[in-house]
Design an enzyme around this catalytic site. Structure first.
Site, mmCIF file in Angstrom:
data_model
loop_
_atom_site.group_PDB
_atom_site.id
_atom_site.type_symbol
_atom_site.label_atom_id
_atom_site.label_comp_id
_atom_site.label_asym_id
_atom_site.label_seq_id
_atom_site.Cartn_x
_atom_site.Cartn_y
_atom_site.Cartn_z
ATOM 1 N N GLU A 1 0.381 -80.438 -51.399
ATOM 2 C CA GLU A 1 1.584 -79.600 -51.460
ATOM 3 C C GLU A 1 1.475 -78.559 -52.584
ATOM 4 O OE1 GLU A 1 3.871 -79.189 -49.425
ATOM 5 O OE2 GLU A 1 5.615 -78.383 -50.472
ATOM 6 N N THR B 1 8.675 -65.547 -40.271
ATOM 7 C CA THR B 1 8.056 -66.511 -41.184
ATOM 8 C C THR B 1 7.901 -67.897 -40.561
ATOM 9 O OG1 THR B 1 8.007 -67.214 -43.490
ATOM 10 C CG2 THR B 1 10.157 -67.301 -42.365
HETATM 11 C C1 DMJ Z 1 8.283 -72.854 -42.472
HETATM 12 O O1 DMJ Z 1 9.532 -73.269 -42.050
HETATM 13 C C2 DMJ Z 1 8.280 -71.384 -42.771
HETATM 14 O O2 DMJ Z 1 6.981 -70.939 -42.783
HETATM 15 C C3 DMJ Z 1 8.918 -71.065 -44.070
HETATM 16 O O3 DMJ Z 1 8.802 -69.701 -44.403
HETATM 17 C C4 DMJ Z 1 8.339 -71.848 -45.191
HETATM 18 N N1 DMJ Z 1 7.918 -73.149 -44.875
HETATM 19 C C5 DMJ Z 1 7.844 -73.713 -43.596
HETATM 20 C C6 DMJ Z 1 6.503 -74.339 -43.290
HETATM 21 O O4 DMJ Z 1 5.786 -74.783 -44.345
#
Ligand code: DMJ
Length: 640
Positions: A512, A623
């Site tokens: 992590e 994202t």
């Molecule tokens: C996802 O939900 C998206 O990428 C977000 O921007 C950050 N983290 C998680 C995955 O790790």
């Protein structure tokens, strides 16, 4: 006055002044003139909306209250700052809707006009789209939040067919004679997706995630009572992988069982990136109206979160009542950069599809606030007060809390077909500051991006920060010639460091967070940072680096991840995160995250596809890896 009259032993006022009748009459005349003047002045003062609200019916104040919105300033709001600080999770005081207005600075007004022009006059009305929920009360508002334009042309609607014709590449690509190994690897990833979906469907359909060890579903508390996060997150991946039957199962669930009338506390950010992003992508890929109408309906439910003195939304919203809160853990009632900075792409599409500029206005206002506030060393701290519009704490990170804000700047520019030069400039300036203050090289020669706490560096990189290799490469493509190679090198170095964090573990999956101090390089040093929850960021960067360089090592590295996932995360009924990447016999966390289907498996699949599958010429990924189209052309057509 009343007080004076009631005081024992005090004569009435103005009798107390010892006036005779004609004098009294004159005095009262003067007094009433004074009152009339004061009352009138309230309406003439530049920011009289609060007073007007006392006297005028609410409907009539909608546009005038919006005129004060864009002028919300740190000083005007500072008195409520303490309340916000003390009660981060308590309902906010009723705040004005913050729309564009005659008082908005010229640049913003022009931008909103452009967005409104792009969107055209409201033609499509999503269920409930002409109502805005505020503090639990529904009140009528113009759908646009701005006075209706005097429009005589025929109404415009989003023309799906025209949009599809505007794409430069077939969505699912062509298959010119590809090499059998690449095909076999892609098919393996497709099989993993089918396995993840089938198990979710069997044991957890309608819940948010699958618990693959106990073979049941998980609901959690991130989505405010919404269900089926995995369904919505998986839709576009199933479609792209041509898992037709499975896609139909998912679509059927959305049609029949996806209930938006819920009443719980949701993360504005998570609902936006997973649900709205997932539904929008499914609509753009398939043209199925159900996805569009659900996205618009849900988008409407998020709007009350923006009713703050600055228009910066709070992080948590009750989808039923419209009340919103700041996260209890967020510094002094602040909003989080990566949360309010990761709405832009989806909200522009909500305006595009609905013809209602209110969504675009909300996110353009966020940009305006961010442009106005002073940036320490050019950096964007992670916590901002939605009341004052000032930073609350100087913690800067390209990983958690900051990450996707930067991603959305460069992607806003790309999605606008490279017209949104303001977003590009913000991205360029931010990256320059990050490079100057945060990018470091370890003793062993690994480039990494540290975190910044008021000037002090924390030599740590989160798994989340590993998306930045891909982002920097994507931005480098469009940098001036002299900067392009520099940024491509930086992107490659960061991606290499993230690969090292995988390669140095026993499972070949990354932790992590990993550190660069006390002789450690690219490894977790704390027990609490050794887990892997099926996150996508590292393979996301491999995918971009592959597309932009075609260096075969990125496919090789992606394949190593596939093998590691199969070996350590695949269990009898799905895929599970693991608690420690530094042991070959890790224990499982019993959770198949929805982003594993939305992102990790999609990026791995695309890594082994031809470049024209979801081509970067036509799409930007939000994202959560949901593809949203680049606005090559105006997709509107006249409805006769
Ligand atoms: C996802 O939900 C998206 O990428 C977000 O921007 C950050 N983290 C998680 C995955 O790790």
């Amino acid at each position: 006055m009343v007080l004076l009259r009631k005081l024992p032993g005090m004569p009435g006022w103005p009798a107390a002044l010892g006036l005779r009748l004609p004098q009294k009459f004159l005095f009262l005349l003067f007094l009433s003139g004074l009152l009339t003047l004061c009352f009138g002045a309230l309406f003439l003062l530049p920011d009289s909306s609060r007073f007007k609200r006392l006297f005028l019916p609410r409907r009539a104040t909608a546009s005038s209250s919006s005129s004060s919105s864009s002028s919300a300033s740190s000083s005007s709001a500072s008195s409520s700052s303490t309340r916000d600080t003390d009660l981060p999770r308590s309902p906010p005081a009723a705040a004005e809707p913050r729309h564009a207005s005659p008082a908005a600075p010229r640049r913003l007004r022009e931008k909103l006009r452009t967005v409104a022009r792009m969107a055209g006059p409201p033609a499509h009305t999503a269920p409930g789209s002409r109502q805005q929920v505020q503090g639990g009360e529904r009140r009528a508002e113009p759908a646009t939040g701005v006075p209706p334009a005097r429009e005589t042309r025929a109404p415009l609607r989003f023309d799906y067919e025209r949009f599809r014709r505007s794409l430069r590449h077939p969505v699912r690509g062509r298959r010119p004679g590809e090499d059998p190994e690449t095909r076999a690897r892609r098919m393996k990833i497709k099989e993993m997706m089918k396995f993840a979906w089938d198990n979710y469907k069997q044991y957890a359909l309608g819940k948010n995630e699958l618990r693959p060890l106990t073979k049941n579903g998980h609901i959690g508390n991130m989505f405010g009572g919404l269900r089926g996060a995995t369904v919505v997150d998986a839709l576009d991946t199933l479609y792209i992988m041509e898992l037709e039957e499975e896609f139909q199962e998912a679509k059927k669930w959305v049609e029949k069982s996806f209930d938006l009338n819920v009443n719980g506390e949701a993360s504005l950010f998570e609902v936006n990136i997973r649900y709205i992003g997932g539904l929008l992508a499914a609509y753009y890929l398939t043209g199925e109206e159900v996805f569009k109408s659900k996205a618009l309906e849900l988008g409407e439910k998020l709007l009350p979160a923006f009713n703050t003195p600055t228009g910066i939304p709070r992080g948590v919203i009750n989808l039923g009542s419209g009340m919103s809160w700041s996260w209890g853990w967020a510094s002094a009632g602040s909003s989080i950069l990566a949360e309010f900075g990761t709405l832009h792409l989806e909200f522009l599409h909500l305006s595009e599809l609905s013809g209602n500029p209110v969504f675009a206005e909300k996110v353009m206002n966020i940009r305006k606030v961010l442009n106005r506030v002073e940036k320490p060393q050019g950096l964007y701290p992670n916590f901002l007060s939605p009341v004052t519009g000032n930073w609350v704490q100087h913690h800067v990170s390209i990983g958690g809390l900051g990450d996707s804000f930067y991603e959305y700047l460069i992607k806003s520019w790309l999605m606008s077909d490279k017209k949104d030069s303001e977003a590009k400039k913000m991205y360029d300036d931010a990256l320059e500051a990050i490079e100057k203050h945060l990018v470091k090289k370890s003793a062993g020669g690994l480039t990494y991006i540290a975190e910044w706490r008021g000037g002090i560096l924390d030599h740590k990189m989160g798994h989340l920060a590993c998306f930045s290799g891909g982002m920097i490469a994507l931005g480098a493509e469009h940098a001036g010639q002299e900067r392009k190679q520099h940024y491509m090198d930086l992107a490659a170095e960061i991606t290499n460091t993230c690969h090292e964090s995988y390669a140095r573990s026993d499972t070949k999956l990354g932790p992590e967070a990993f550190r660069f101090d006390a002789g450690t390089e690219a490894m977790a040093t704390r027990l609490s940072e050794r887990y892997y929850i099926l996150r996508p960021e590292v393979v996301e960067s491999y995918m971009y680096m592959w597309r932009l360089t075609h260096d075969p090592k990125y496919r090789q590295w992606g394949w190593e991840v596939v093998k590691a996932l199969e070996k350590h995360c695949r269990v009898e009924a799905g895929f599970s995160g693991i608690r420690d990447v530094y042991t070959t016999t890790p224990t499982h966390d019993n959770m198949q995250q929805s982003f594993f289907l939305a992102e990790t498996l999609k990026y791995l699949y695309l890594l082994f596809c031809e470049d024209d599958v979801l081509s970067l010429d036509d799409w930007v990924f939000n994202t959560e890896a949901h593809p949203l189209p680049v606005n090559h052309t105006n997709f509107k057509a006249s409805v006769q």
